[in-house]
Design a protein around this motif. Structure first.
Motif, PDB file in Angstrom:
ATOM      1  N   ARG A  57     -12.933 -11.123 -15.106  1.00 13.69           N
ATOM      2  CA  ARG A  57     -13.923 -10.657 -14.128  1.00 13.69           C
ATOM      3  C   ARG A  57     -15.325 -11.181 -14.405  1.00 13.69           C
ATOM      4  O   ARG A  57     -16.127 -11.316 -13.496  1.00 13.69           O
ATOM      5  N   LEU A  62     -18.332 -11.569  -6.438  1.00  7.36           N
ATOM      6  CA  LEU A  62     -17.748 -11.160  -5.158  1.00  7.36           C
ATOM      7  C   LEU A  62     -18.844 -10.772  -4.169  1.00  7.36           C
ATOM      8  O   LEU A  62     -19.691  -9.938  -4.464  1.00  7.36           O
ATOM      9  N   TYR A  72       0.835  -1.200   0.000  1.00 10.78           N
ATOM     10  CA  TYR A  72       0.000   0.000   0.000  1.00 10.78           C
ATOM     11  C   TYR A  72       0.872   1.252   0.000  1.00 10.78           C
ATOM     12  O   TYR A  72       2.069   1.189   0.283  1.00 10.78           O
ATOM     13  N   TYR A 116      -8.755  -8.481 -18.202  1.00 14.36           N
ATOM     14  CA  TYR A 116      -9.628  -8.311 -17.036  1.00 14.36           C
ATOM     15  C   TYR A 116     -11.099  -8.517 -17.352  1.00 14.36           C
ATOM     16  O   TYR A 116     -11.867  -8.962 -16.506  1.00 14.36           O
ATOM     17  N   ARG A 117     -11.489  -8.226 -18.585  1.00 16.08           N
ATOM     18  CA  ARG A 117     -12.912  -8.414 -18.910  1.00 16.08           C
ATOM     19  C   ARG A 117     -13.315  -9.874 -18.811  1.00 16.08           C
ATOM     20  O   ARG A 117     -14.277 -10.222 -18.120  1.00 16.08           O
ATOM     21  N   CYS A 132     -10.108  -9.480  -7.557  1.00 15.12           N
ATOM     22  CA  CYS A 132     -11.349  -8.988  -8.159  1.00 15.12           C
ATOM     23  C   CYS A 132     -11.194  -7.644  -8.859  1.00 15.12           C
ATOM     24  O   CYS A 132     -12.141  -7.145  -9.451  1.00 15.12           O
ATOM     25  N   GLY A 133     -10.030  -7.031  -8.758  1.00 15.35           N
ATOM     26  CA  GLY A 133      -9.816  -5.774  -9.479  1.00 15.35           C
ATOM     27  C   GLY A 133     -10.092  -4.532  -8.660  1.00 15.35           C
ATOM     28  O   GLY A 133     -10.080  -3.430  -9.194  1.00 15.35           O
ATOM     29  N   ILE A 134     -10.346  -4.699  -7.372  1.00 17.67           N
ATOM     30  CA  ILE A 134     -10.634  -3.519  -6.547  1.00 17.67           C
ATOM     31  C   ILE A 134      -9.343  -2.842  -6.115  1.00 17.67           C
ATOM     32  O   ILE A 134      -9.283  -1.625  -6.001  1.00 17.67           O
ATOM     33  N   THR A 135      -8.315  -3.627  -5.880  1.00 22.12           N
ATOM     34  CA  THR A 135      -6.991  -3.039  -5.647  1.00 22.12           C
ATOM     35  C   THR A 135      -6.030  -3.575  -6.701  1.00 22.12           C
ATOM     36  O   THR A 135      -6.174  -4.693  -7.181  1.00 22.12           O
ATOM     37  N   GLU A 136      -5.063  -2.735  -7.038  1.00 27.08           N
ATOM     38  CA  GLU A 136      -4.078  -3.117  -8.048  1.00 27.08           C
ATOM     39  C   GLU A 136      -2.929  -3.860  -7.380  1.00 27.08           C
ATOM     40  O   GLU A 136      -2.393  -3.394  -6.374  1.00 27.08           O
TER      41      GLU A 136
END
Lengths: 310, 253
Positions: A77, A82, A14, A73-74, A52-56
């Motif tokens: 996902r 989730l 982070y 990603y398409r 899930c793509g919420i954080t890189e």
């Protein structure tokens, strides 16, 4: 079986410099239920959020059914559903509309029959025209699951599905998960209720401090690390453990009516036969006896404490 | 392009609008009527014609722009801030959509609502004054572009805002003064020469001027500049949004 989810050396640092994931590598087989077990702040939610793509992710990679979560990603996902930890729903929205929205967002055409099917399975069909804010906490949680299932994902992430949920509802959640597994959905659930992992999961991954400490079949884990306890109930209460039995590490219950013997199931000799003879020799009359396996919780605490020492 | 996602976002946003359709419709009608009573009838009768147009008619384009700009910003900023506030934003981030699809869905819905309200105001105005529209296509084009550009701006504000106060801050402190001082209710030719020059730095002036030109054929600045200004503003906002999604600023932890 093939790995539907492949995680390779996934790291997440982070902005503040906190390293939430320290190179996680993990394969998840299609159709299994994997419990991600760990204390608070272990990196469970970060791992899920990253997949899930919420954080890189800072580095490393992951694929879902062969699709890279970053470059493809398409496709990746579309296969993922989730269910977040918090109850995140628009209070004024309608239950049915919520599911239709989620389905559309994931690129699936409107399908009233499919949405009805999901709502019925989650016992929400009667509530389809209700606003979210009119629902109980358990229903809201099921709406979240419904939203995650509306686009027919092959992999479902459940982030602490039973946190702050009463016992009856927890059982209900377990049933829902069992049904999903039967339908062939791969499920990754995070929890710090060990009994949950024990009851539901095919495999358990223990995560602590951003690292996977171990991944093992739930049953293997139980038997490998598991100790058993033999409890012997006595007809006549004792005031102390007889000297003749001092070779065995026995615990006398407070009221003196039961003796507990702890042993390793994997050991060459468990010592039970000898103990029984010793009882007879000492003239102790047994009323009843039963064995119990130590829970995953004990194993988990052992593991985490071991890790903390190093 | 995930067209279904765009449609889902758009429909979802519009449904919130339709849930409150009555107040969406009534409040612009009332406020517009008030403006006409005050500026058109009470004060306007004492103001001479502006370049051959009665004052009541003259303020119509400015009035429409004022409402449309404020509506675009508030619709779009609230639209994107609300999912962040209630926590449903995670779903957008985890869905197979890119930033353009999210923007088209949200901004498209916000602009549609603003456009609807603009039309309501125009309709109300037509009751009070004899409206002439010399360049109807240009009028519609200006209106649509303004709705889109300021919805984009609202979208940025909604992403930037960390609470409801901040959501109101930019419209209140920056946009309202710019709109009022951009010639909504007067022609810049009425100002002293120095202030005429200063006003040229107000981007909203170009919008209102161009929009008014579409009605009456009169403008404070050449209409080409107006088009250029709004296109530039639109482009800048789009670049900012693209950058926000690239970096995840205020979107991802």
């Amino acid at each position: 079986m093939s790995a539907i989810l492949q995680i390779r050396d996934l790291r997440k640092v982070y902005d503040g410099g906190f390293e939430a994931l320290k190179g996680v590598t993990l394969d998840i087989e299609e159709g299994e239920i994997l419990a991600l077990l760990g204390p608070n702040g272990a990196g469970k939610t970060t791992l899920i959020s990253t997949l899930c793509g919420i954080t890189e992710p800072t580095s490393g990679s992951a694929t879902v059914a062969g699709f890279d979560i970053k470059t493809q990603y398409r496709q990746a996902r579309e296969l993922i559903g989730l269910v977040p930890q918090e109850i995140n729903l628009e209070p004024f929205s309608y239950v049915g509309a919520n599911l239709h929205f989620s389905r559309g967002l994931f690129g699936k055409p409107r399908d009233d029959a499919k949405v009805e099917d999901v709502l019925r399975k989650l016992a929400l069909w009667d509530k389809r025209a209700n606003r979210v804010r009119e629902l109980s906490g358990g229903m809201k949680r099921r709406v979240l699951i419904g939203k995650a299932l509306a686009h027919e994902p092959r992999v479902l992430f459940l982030d602490e599905p039973t946190a702050g949920v009463d016992v009856a509802l927890r059982k209900e959640m377990w049933d829902v998960v069992a049904d999903l597994k039967a339908a062939g959905v791969t499920i990754i659930l995070t929890t710090h209720y060990i009994e949950e992992a024990e009851a539901m999961a095919d495999r358990v991954a223990v995560i602590r401090g951003g690292e996977i400490l171990m991944v093992e079949k739930t049953a293997d884990l139980m038997s490998r690390l598991g100790r058993k306890e033999l409890t012997v109930e006595l007809r006549e209460p004792l005031t102390e453990v007889p000297a003749a039995l001092s070779d065995y590490d026995l615990q006398l219950s407070a009221d003196g009516t039961a003796l507990t013997y702890s042993y390793d199931t994997q050991a060459e000799r468990t010592g039970i036969a000898g103990l029984m003879r010793a009882f007879t020799d000492a003239g102790i009359v047994l009323k009843d006896l039963h064995t119990s396996q130590s829970s995953l919780e004990d194993i988990f605490v052992d593991l985490v404490e071991e890790g903390a020492d190093t | 392009m995930n067209l279904r996602a765009i449609q889902a976002i758009y429909v979802n946003e519009m449904s919130r609008f339709f849930r409150t359709i009555l107040q969406s419709f009534v409040s612009p009608v009332i406020s517009t009527s008030l403006y006409f009573v005050v500026f058109g009838a009470a004060i306007g009768s004492r103001i001479q014609e502006v370049e051959g147009v009665t004052y009541a008619a003259f303020i119509v384009p400015g009035l429409v722009m004022l409402s449309v700009i404020m509506q675009s910003i508030s619709n779009a900023s609230f639209g994107i801030y609300f999912p962040k506030f209630v926590g449903t934003f995670f779903e957008l981030l985890s869905a197979p959509v890119n930033f353009l699809e999210i923007v088209i869905g949200f901004v498209g819905a916000a602009a549609t609502k603003a456009l609807f309200i603009g039309a309501v105001i125009l309709g109300t105005a037509a009751v009070f004054v004899d409206l002439q529209i010399q360049h109807p296509f240009a009028m519609v084009a200006f209106l649509v572009l303004t709705c889109l550009a300021f919805s984009l701006m609202g979208f940025i504000i909604g992403i930037w805002a960390k609470n409801f106060e901040q959501l109101q801050l930019v419209p209140l402190l920056i946009v309202t003064p710019l709109v009022f001082l951009g010639g909504s209710f007067y022609s810049t030719t009425m100002l002293p020469e120095f202030w005429q020059k200063v006003t040229l730095f107000n981007p909203v002036l170009y919008l209102i001027s161009g929009f008014r030109w579409a009605f009456f054929g009169i403008a404070d600045v050449p209409v080409g500049w107006s088009l250029l200004a709004i296109a530039a503003f639109f482009g800048i906002c789009l670049l900012i949004v693209a950058r926000i999604f690239q970096t995840g600023w205020r979107l991802r932890d």
